[in-house]
Design a protein around this motif. Sequence first.
Motif, PDB file in Angstrom:
ATOM      1  N   LYS A   1       0.695  -1.368   0.130  1.00 60.07           N
ATOM      2  CA  LYS A   1      -0.088  -0.114   0.169  1.00 60.07           C
ATOM      3  C   LYS A   1       1.061   1.086  -0.076  1.00 60.07           C
ATOM      4  O   LYS A   1       0.646   2.236  -0.769  1.00 60.07           O
ATOM      5  CB  LYS A   1      -0.893  -0.008   0.941  1.00 60.07           C
ATOM      6  N   PRO A   2       1.695   1.429   0.769  1.00 58.39           N
ATOM      7  CA  PRO A   2       2.632   2.486   0.688  1.00 58.39           C
ATOM      8  C   PRO A   2       3.141   2.731  -0.887  1.00 58.39           C
ATOM      9  O   PRO A   2       3.245   4.057  -1.044  1.00 58.39           O
ATOM     10  CB  PRO A   2       3.800   2.329   1.487  1.00 58.39           C
ATOM     11  N   PHE A   3       3.752   1.776  -1.227  1.00 57.11           N
ATOM     12  CA  PHE A   3       4.114   1.946  -2.777  1.00 57.11           C
ATOM     13  C   PHE A   3       2.979   2.519  -3.536  1.00 57.11           C
ATOM     14  O   PHE A   3       3.319   3.456  -4.425  1.00 57.11           O
ATOM     15  CB  PHE A   3       4.744   0.690  -3.386  1.00 57.11           C
ATOM     16  N   THR A   4       1.909   1.775  -3.538  1.00 58.44           N
ATOM     17  CA  THR A   4       0.692   2.317  -4.506  1.00 58.44           C
ATOM     18  C   THR A   4       0.279   3.569  -4.125  1.00 58.44           C
ATOM     19  O   THR A   4      -0.243   4.304  -4.988  1.00 58.44           O
ATOM     20  CB  THR A   4      -0.521   1.221  -4.418  1.00 58.44           C
ATOM     21  N   ASN A   5       0.324   4.070  -3.006  1.00 62.06           N
ATOM     22  CA  ASN A   5      -0.161   5.323  -2.593  1.00 62.06           C
ATOM     23  C   ASN A   5       0.701   6.622  -3.093  1.00 62.06           C
ATOM     24  O   ASN A   5       0.538   7.444  -3.547  1.00 62.06           O
ATOM     25  CB  ASN A   5      -0.248   5.462  -1.043  1.00 62.06           C
ATOM     26  N   ASN A   6       2.102   6.225  -3.024  1.00 62.29           N
ATOM     27  CA  ASN A   6       3.014   7.265  -3.465  1.00 62.29           C
ATOM     28  C   ASN A   6       3.722   6.993  -4.803  1.00 62.29           C
ATOM     29  O   ASN A   6       4.449   8.110  -5.307  1.00 62.29           O
ATOM     30  CB  ASN A   6       4.370   7.238  -2.366  1.00 62.29           C
ATOM     31  N   ALA A   7       3.372   5.978  -5.477  1.00 65.13           N
ATOM     32  CA  ALA A   7       3.821   5.823  -6.827  1.00 65.13           C
ATOM     33  C   ALA A   7       3.003   6.658  -7.930  1.00 65.13           C
ATOM     34  O   ALA A   7       2.081   6.850  -7.781  1.00 65.13           O
ATOM     35  CB  ALA A   7       3.856   4.443  -7.326  1.00 65.13           C
ATOM     36  N   SER A   8       3.895   6.832  -8.957  1.00 65.77           N
ATOM     37  CA  SER A   8       3.305   7.774  -9.988  1.00 65.77           C
ATOM     38  C   SER A   8       2.677   6.886 -11.108  1.00 65.77           C
ATOM     39  O   SER A   8       2.945   5.578 -10.853  1.00 65.77           O
ATOM     40  CB  SER A   8       4.468   8.475 -10.719  1.00 65.77           C
TER      41      SER A   8
ATOM     42  N   LYS B   1       3.491   6.281 -14.092  1.00 69.07           N
ATOM     43  CA  LYS B   1       4.542   5.388 -14.802  1.00 69.07           C
ATOM     44  C   LYS B   1       4.871   4.603 -13.961  1.00 69.07           C
ATOM     45  O   LYS B   1       5.471   3.353 -14.446  1.00 69.07           O
ATOM     46  CB  LYS B   1       5.569   6.869 -15.076  1.00 69.07           C
ATOM     47  N   ASP B   2       5.177   4.754 -12.810  1.00 67.62           N
ATOM     48  CA  ASP B   2       5.862   3.640 -11.618  1.00 67.62           C
ATOM     49  C   ASP B   2       4.995   2.589 -11.682  1.00 67.62           C
ATOM     50  O   ASP B   2       5.364   1.169 -11.752  1.00 67.62           O
ATOM     51  CB  ASP B   2       5.993   4.123 -10.334  1.00 67.62           C
ATOM     52  N   LEU B   3       3.617   2.737 -11.674  1.00 68.04           N
ATOM     53  CA  LEU B   3       2.615   1.585 -11.460  1.00 68.04           C
ATOM     54  C   LEU B   3       2.525   0.958 -12.968  1.00 68.04           C
ATOM     55  O   LEU B   3       2.341  -0.240 -12.911  1.00 68.04           O
ATOM     56  CB  LEU B   3       1.177   2.178 -11.269  1.00 68.04           C
ATOM     57  N   ILE B   4       2.652   1.401 -13.885  1.00 66.79           N
ATOM     58  CA  ILE B   4       2.616   0.646 -15.222  1.00 66.79           C
ATOM     59  C   ILE B   4       3.964   0.106 -15.438  1.00 66.79           C
ATOM     60  O   ILE B   4       3.782  -1.204 -15.791  1.00 66.79           O
ATOM     61  CB  ILE B   4       2.412   1.902 -16.484  1.00 66.79           C
ATOM     62  N   ILE B   5       5.063   0.640 -14.978  1.00 70.39           N
ATOM     63  CA  ILE B   5       6.329  -0.061 -15.149  1.00 70.39           C
ATOM     64  C   ILE B   5       6.221  -1.238 -14.153  1.00 70.39           C
ATOM     65  O   ILE B   5       6.651  -2.581 -14.426  1.00 70.39           O
ATOM     66  CB  ILE B   5       7.510   0.645 -14.462  1.00 70.39           C
ATOM     67  N   CYS B   6       5.725  -1.300 -12.943  1.00 70.89           N
ATOM     68  CA  CYS B   6       5.466  -2.329 -11.974  1.00 70.89           C
ATOM     69  C   CYS B   6       4.499  -3.407 -12.518  1.00 70.89           C
ATOM     70  O   CYS B   6       4.737  -4.480 -12.484  1.00 70.89           O
ATOM     71  CB  CYS B   6       5.138  -1.766 -10.609  1.00 70.89           C
ATOM     72  N   LEU B   7       3.467  -3.100 -13.139  1.00 69.73           N
ATOM     73  CA  LEU B   7       2.756  -3.929 -13.830  1.00 69.73           C
ATOM     74  C   LEU B   7       3.003  -4.705 -14.821  1.00 69.73           C
ATOM     75  O   LEU B   7       2.943  -6.029 -15.131  1.00 69.73           O
ATOM     76  CB  LEU B   7       1.316  -3.248 -14.255  1.00 69.73           C
TER      77      LEU B   7
END
Length: 183
Positions: free
Chosen positions: A144-151, A153-159
């Motif tokens: 949750k801390p990552f998803t709350n603070n990620a942009s 772009k970060d979320l798309i790269i992670c996916l």
Amino acid sequence: MKTIYYINTLRTIATLAVVFLHTGAGIFETKHFPIHDITYNTYNLYIQLMRFSVPLFVLISGALFLSPNKNINFNLITKKYVKRIILALIVFGLPMCIIEELFTNAHEMPLWHALINWITGNSWANMWYLYMLIGLYFTTPLIKPFTNNASNKDLIICLIILFILSSLLPTLKHMVLISIAIC
């Protein structure tokens, strides 16, 4: 908490798909169709088309639990959500383990084996989802801390990375093993 109407629609669709999946699978398992029969292929297609239901429930849970508006921590997860799942496993899973053990095995201590099967998740086959849900619940406060603070772009790269690790690599591994076996 504010009602999200598309989530309710997705829940309804996923619930119906689970019912259709289990109904079709029940018919499919009790009838013995020849493998090249059109009925066999129709049931098989029907069942495969309903398999989106469980991943859809996982996505719904993720959308609700990872929402920036939702305050999630291990204490809440344990006391509220995991407690409910364990209650369901006690009420439904443990009796199924006991019944299966009593009717299928002649152990000296069938209740002990039933308890071990229940703890390890070797209970009624349809209960696997509840064990997975406990794991997802305990994972939520960690990501949750990552998803709350990620942009975005970060979320798309992670996916993309997760897709490669969970889908493409196992598929390529399977394809390579098949090609090696054919040679």
